[in-house]
Write an enzyme that holds these catalytic residues in place. Sequence first.
Site, mmCIF file in Angstrom:
data_model
loop_
_atom_site.group_PDB
_atom_site.id
_atom_site.type_symbol
_atom_site.label_atom_id
_atom_site.label_comp_id
_atom_site.label_asym_id
_atom_site.label_seq_id
_atom_site.Cartn_x
_atom_site.Cartn_y
_atom_site.Cartn_z
ATOM 1 N N HIS A 42 34.121 -74.410 -53.344
ATOM 2 C CA HIS A 42 33.419 -75.516 -54.001
ATOM 3 C C HIS A 42 32.815 -75.088 -55.333
ATOM 4 O O HIS A 42 32.581 -75.920 -56.202
ATOM 5 C CB HIS A 42 32.345 -76.092 -53.074
ATOM 6 C CG HIS A 42 32.905 -76.986 -52.005
ATOM 7 N ND1 HIS A 42 32.147 -77.932 -51.347
ATOM 8 C CD2 HIS A 42 34.150 -77.085 -51.481
ATOM 9 C CE1 HIS A 42 32.914 -78.568 -50.458
ATOM 10 N NE2 HIS A 42 34.131 -78.063 -50.519
ATOM 11 N N VAL A 46 34.600 -76.459 -59.689
ATOM 12 C CA VAL A 46 33.709 -77.153 -60.624
ATOM 13 C C VAL A 46 33.381 -76.211 -61.783
ATOM 14 O O VAL A 46 32.571 -75.297 -61.646
ATOM 15 C CB VAL A 46 32.416 -77.606 -59.907
ATOM 16 C CG1 VAL A 46 31.519 -78.382 -60.861
ATOM 17 C CG2 VAL A 46 32.757 -78.449 -58.677
ATOM 18 N N GLY A 48 34.973 -73.766 -62.889
ATOM 19 C CA GLY A 48 35.348 -72.372 -62.661
ATOM 20 C C GLY A 48 34.394 -71.626 -61.743
ATOM 21 O O GLY A 48 33.348 -72.136 -61.347
ATOM 22 N N ASP A 50 31.721 -69.686 -61.279
ATOM 23 C CA ASP A 50 30.581 -69.277 -62.108
ATOM 24 C C ASP A 50 29.250 -69.331 -61.361
ATOM 25 O O ASP A 50 28.184 -69.254 -61.968
ATOM 26 C CB ASP A 50 30.501 -70.167 -63.362
ATOM 27 C CG ASP A 50 30.323 -71.645 -63.010
ATOM 28 O OD1 ASP A 50 30.239 -71.989 -61.805
ATOM 29 O OD2 ASP A 50 30.254 -72.474 -63.947
ATOM 30 N N PRO A 139 38.171 -81.511 -53.732
ATOM 31 C CA PRO A 139 39.017 -82.338 -52.856
ATOM 32 C C PRO A 139 38.229 -82.868 -51.662
ATOM 33 O O PRO A 139 37.354 -82.185 -51.133
ATOM 34 C CB PRO A 139 40.103 -81.357 -52.393
ATOM 35 C CG PRO A 139 40.142 -80.300 -53.449
ATOM 36 C CD PRO A 139 38.726 -80.163 -53.928
ATOM 37 N N THR A 170 41.311 -72.465 -40.429
ATOM 38 C CA THR A 170 41.563 -71.762 -39.180
ATOM 39 C C THR A 170 40.255 -71.303 -38.545
ATOM 40 O O THR A 170 40.236 -70.844 -37.410
ATOM 41 C CB THR A 170 42.463 -70.528 -39.414
ATOM 42 O OG1 THR A 170 42.595 -69.800 -38.203
ATOM 43 C CG2 THR A 170 41.870 -69.578 -40.445
ATOM 44 N N ASP A 221 39.675 -75.579 -35.940
ATOM 45 C CA ASP A 221 40.860 -75.062 -35.243
ATOM 46 C C ASP A 221 40.550 -75.045 -33.752
ATOM 47 O O ASP A 221 39.758 -74.230 -33.287
ATOM 48 C CB ASP A 221 41.173 -73.646 -35.752
ATOM 49 C CG ASP A 221 42.318 -72.966 -34.999
ATOM 50 O OD1 ASP A 221 42.765 -73.493 -33.967
ATOM 51 O OD2 ASP A 221 42.747 -71.888 -35.451
ATOM 52 N N THR A 224 41.802 -71.297 -31.685
ATOM 53 C CA THR A 224 41.044 -70.043 -31.887
ATOM 54 C C THR A 224 40.002 -70.296 -32.978
ATOM 55 O O THR A 224 40.199 -69.919 -34.135
ATOM 56 C CB THR A 224 41.982 -68.892 -32.311
ATOM 57 O OG1 THR A 224 42.808 -69.346 -33.409
ATOM 58 C CG2 THR A 224 42.890 -68.450 -31.176
#
Length: 305
Positions: A42, A46, A48, A50, A139, A170, A221, A224
């Site tokens: 995240h 946004v 790069g 940073d 996204p 996962t 997941d 596992t």
Amino acid sequence: QLNATFYSGTCPNASAIVRSTIQQAFQSDTRIGASLIRLHFHDCFVDGCDASILLDDSGSIQSEKNAGPNANSARGFNVVDNIKTALENTCPGVVSCSDILALASEASVSLTGGPSWTVLLGRRDSLTANLAGANSAIPSPFEGLSNITSKFSAVGLNTNDLVALSGAHTFGRARCGVFNNRLFNFSGTNGPDPTLNSTLLSSLQQLCPQNGSASTITNLDLSTPDAFDNNYFANLQSNNGLLQSDQELFSTLGSATIAVVTSFASNQTLFFQAFAQSMINMGNISPLTGSNGEIRLDCKKVDGS
């Protein structure tokens, strides 16, 4: 230009310090690895990689922590602070918060059974945050595959990166509020998402009833939940992806992602190699280097504020 030996003269134990702090955090929080890698993701999407996601509200800064994708779900900030404190005690003013997120991601994956990779270093920290950018560039679990592909493309990541990086689901958890759109009235159909396995559907409907709490959590997941492996992709093949954005990688007719999911499901080594490379690619998004930005002394605030 980022490189693997950036701290070899100034803080040679940086990586080991990050790793041991996270190992300690895992003792009391099995999901911390997933939380830390999500902060890096995240952050990088946004403006790069940073460390802008770590800044709190203050003066002119509107924190990205309040953005839709982060509010009530981004976590692990306390562990980042613990890592920073340990590094400041050993090599004050040297290791950036953005590099901490990159190192923490690799440690989180390798400590849970996933691949190791050489983390490139030398990022510096932003002087500001971008709340609007966090609301628009990250996204969303509710988005269609074409929108998500566009958001990856906007930061220079391709379909292979998208599928590999989605494999980070996962491990970790998700709140009812990010998948209950699939359970009762999917896209205005008055029925559940047809691509959701019926056994999983019934258990999720019980866990997340229509007027229930949006903050109840469950495993991303189901096979596992705390191990970094390729089971996420096998889950997609049996319609057991938890998020709409997960299942669409396999269930979107004609999509180039289907073949990638299939290959990762059948070959964990291939997935691990691709994941490591895609993490390096993501970590290379628009870093601040040289004299740009700063090395924050406290990851929550700009120096001198």
